[in-house]
Design an enzyme around this catalytic site. Structure first.
Site, PDB file in Angstrom:
ATOM      1  N   ARG A  54      33.095  47.833  35.721  1.00  0.00           N
ATOM      2  CA  ARG A  54      32.999  47.102  35.723  1.00  0.00           C
ATOM      3  C   ARG A  54      32.774  45.813  36.841  1.00  0.00           C
ATOM      4  NH1 ARG A  54      35.416  42.274  32.077  1.00  0.00           N
ATOM      5  NH2 ARG A  54      36.802  42.052  33.567  1.00  0.00           N
ATOM      6  N   THR A 101      29.274  40.540  37.826  1.00  0.00           N
ATOM      7  CA  THR A 101      28.043  40.654  36.180  1.00  0.00           C
ATOM      8  C   THR A 101      28.806  40.875  35.679  1.00  0.00           C
ATOM      9  OG1 THR A 101      27.572  42.625  36.434  1.00  0.00           O
ATOM     10  CG2 THR A 101      26.132  41.582  38.143  1.00  0.00           C
ATOM     11  N   ASP A 156      45.131  43.795  34.812  1.00  0.00           N
ATOM     12  CA  ASP A 156      44.177  44.827  35.520  1.00  0.00           C
ATOM     13  C   ASP A 156      44.681  46.119  35.231  1.00  0.00           C
ATOM     14  OD1 ASP A 156      41.408  45.530  37.570  1.00  0.00           O
ATOM     15  OD2 ASP A 156      42.823  47.285  36.538  1.00  0.00           O
ATOM     16  N   ASP A 172      44.245  48.761  37.743  1.00  0.00           N
ATOM     17  CA  ASP A 172      45.307  49.031  39.184  1.00  0.00           C
ATOM     18  C   ASP A 172      47.094  48.960  38.025  1.00  0.00           C
ATOM     19  OD1 ASP A 172      43.260  48.825  39.853  1.00  0.00           O
ATOM     20  OD2 ASP A 172      43.595  46.060  40.035  1.00  0.00           O
TER      21      ASP A 172
END
Ligand code: PRP
Ligand code: URA
Length: 213
Positions: free
Chosen positions: A103, A107, A203, A206
């Site tokens: 992603r 944006t 995340d 991560d």
């Protein structure tokens, strides 16, 4: 699109540990693995089987076995990879296809950087794995990708989803006119300005594998 939210105290307990910022990567990976097994039990409720006749040590009887073509499990790289082991443990004869998506953090649009899938998915039940449904763009894009290869029955398994992401996902897949099911452990409050799920877990990629930048 049918939405199934798991309402189970053991799932809630494990998710709470997963969300905790101090949870280490090894523990995070183990928890994701355990959670997938619990979600997969619900997600595979409609898996196709065919009748078989078998002989037990005591008598002959009728049973079932997974139908052909075998289900296809599709983890969305990277974070979906953390869910693969738990899923294939439950369905060892399933085959595995891969879709790599990232992603754009500005944006929030998904970009597909890799795919390794059978060309023709006709008659094949697909199980897509991604822990996070935030805006729904990545998951929606993946289902569109599978539908373009003639998949007509797709079940997505996620750990956390944002309400607005679920609605966006619904709008992306409903027009495909295929059977789509979304199984999610919990629906969170909202997305924040950066497109992260709140309260979420941060995340997922991560936390599973470490930062790449
Ligand atoms: C995360 C997550 C989903 C996506 C969700 O992946 O695993 O694929 O973001 O966001 P969306 O619903 O707004 O599309 P990411 O792009 O961070 O890649 P990674 O798994 O490689 O870390
Ligand atoms: N991707 C993640 O890994 N976490 C979020 O909260 C949103 C997108």
């Amino acid at each position: 699109m049918e939405l199934k939210v798991l309402d189970h105290p053991l799932v809630a307990h494990k998710l709470t540990c997963l969300r905790e910022a101090s949870t280490s990567s090894p523990t995070f990976r183990a928890l994701v693995d355990e959670l997938v097994t619990l979600l997969a039990y619900e997600a595979t409720r409609g898996v196709r089987v065919r009748p078989v006749h078998i002989t037990t040590p005591v008598a002959e009887t009728d049973g079932v076995t997974l139908a052909d073509p075998k289900p296809l499990v599709v983890p969305i790289l990277r974070a979906g990879l953390g869910m693969l082991g738990g899923m294939t443990r439950l369905m060892p004869t399933a085959e595995v296809g891969f879709v790599g998506m990232i992603r754009d953090e500005t944006t929030l649009q998904p970009f597909t950087y890799a795919e390794r899938l059978p060309q023709d998915l006709s008659g094949r039940q697909c199980f897509v794995l991604d822990p996070m449904l935030a805006t729904g763009g990545s998951l929606g894009g993946c289902v569109q990708f599978l539908a373009a290869r003639k998949a007509d029955d797709v079940t997505c398994i996620c750990l956390l989803a944002a309400p607005e992401g679920i609605e966006n996902f619904r709008s992306l897949v409903d027009g495909l006119h295929i059977t789509t099911t979304l199984v999610v452990a919990q629906v969170d409050e909202r997305l924040n300005e950066q497109g992260y799920i709140v309260p979420g877990l941060g995340d997922a990629g991560d936390r599973l594998y470490g930062r790449v930048d």
